[in-house]
Design a protein around this motif. Structure first.
Motif, PDB file in Angstrom:
ATOM      1  N   HIS A 291      10.318  78.258  47.405  1.00 55.65           N
ATOM      2  CA  HIS A 291      11.125  78.329  46.192  1.00 55.65           C
ATOM      3  C   HIS A 291      11.028  77.081  45.324  1.00 55.65           C
ATOM      4  N   LEU A 292      10.617  75.946  45.926  1.00 54.69           N
ATOM      5  CA  LEU A 292      10.678  74.674  45.223  1.00 54.69           C
ATOM      6  C   LEU A 292       9.715  73.699  45.889  1.00 54.69           C
ATOM      7  N   PRO A 293       8.943  72.948  45.101  1.00 55.63           N
ATOM      8  CA  PRO A 293       8.123  71.905  45.735  1.00 55.63           C
ATOM      9  C   PRO A 293       9.038  70.838  46.341  1.00 55.63           C
ATOM     10  N   PHE A 294       8.660  70.289  47.491  1.00 52.76           N
ATOM     11  CA  PHE A 294       9.500  69.278  48.125  1.00 52.76           C
ATOM     12  C   PHE A 294       9.675  68.074  47.213  1.00 52.76           C
ATOM     13  N   PHE A 295       8.596  67.643  46.560  1.00 55.02           N
ATOM     14  CA  PHE A 295       8.657  66.530  45.617  1.00 55.02           C
ATOM     15  C   PHE A 295       8.786  67.088  44.203  1.00 55.02           C
TER      16      PHE A 295
END
Length: 73
Positions: free
Chosen positions: A28-32
């Motif tokens: 759902h979302l890049p970690f960075f």
């Protein structure tokens, strides 16, 4: 040691990174994500305004919003 960690804000810090990890593992979302958003600013897809971002191209915003609607079906 643990009470000091919790008292000094360690618990919200840990929750923040656990949430980032879970969202990145689920795709759902890049970690960075801040690095990702800054790259989108460099590519002129987003504009940074203070601590927030906005789409420069309304048609791209509408397309991205439509992806979420299609995903829910």
């Amino acid at each position: 040691m643990l009470p000091a960690y919790v008292f000094l804000g360690g618990l919200p810090y840990t929750e923040h990174y656990v949430l980032r990890f879970v969202l990145s593992r689920q795709g759902h979302l890049p970690f960075f994500y801040v690095r990702f958003l800054d790259q989108m600013v460099k590519r002129k897809l987003l504009q940074r305004i203070g601590g927030s971002y906005r789409f420069l191209h309304l048609s791209l915003r509408d397309y991205c919003a439509g992806l979420e609607q299609e995903h829910r079906r």
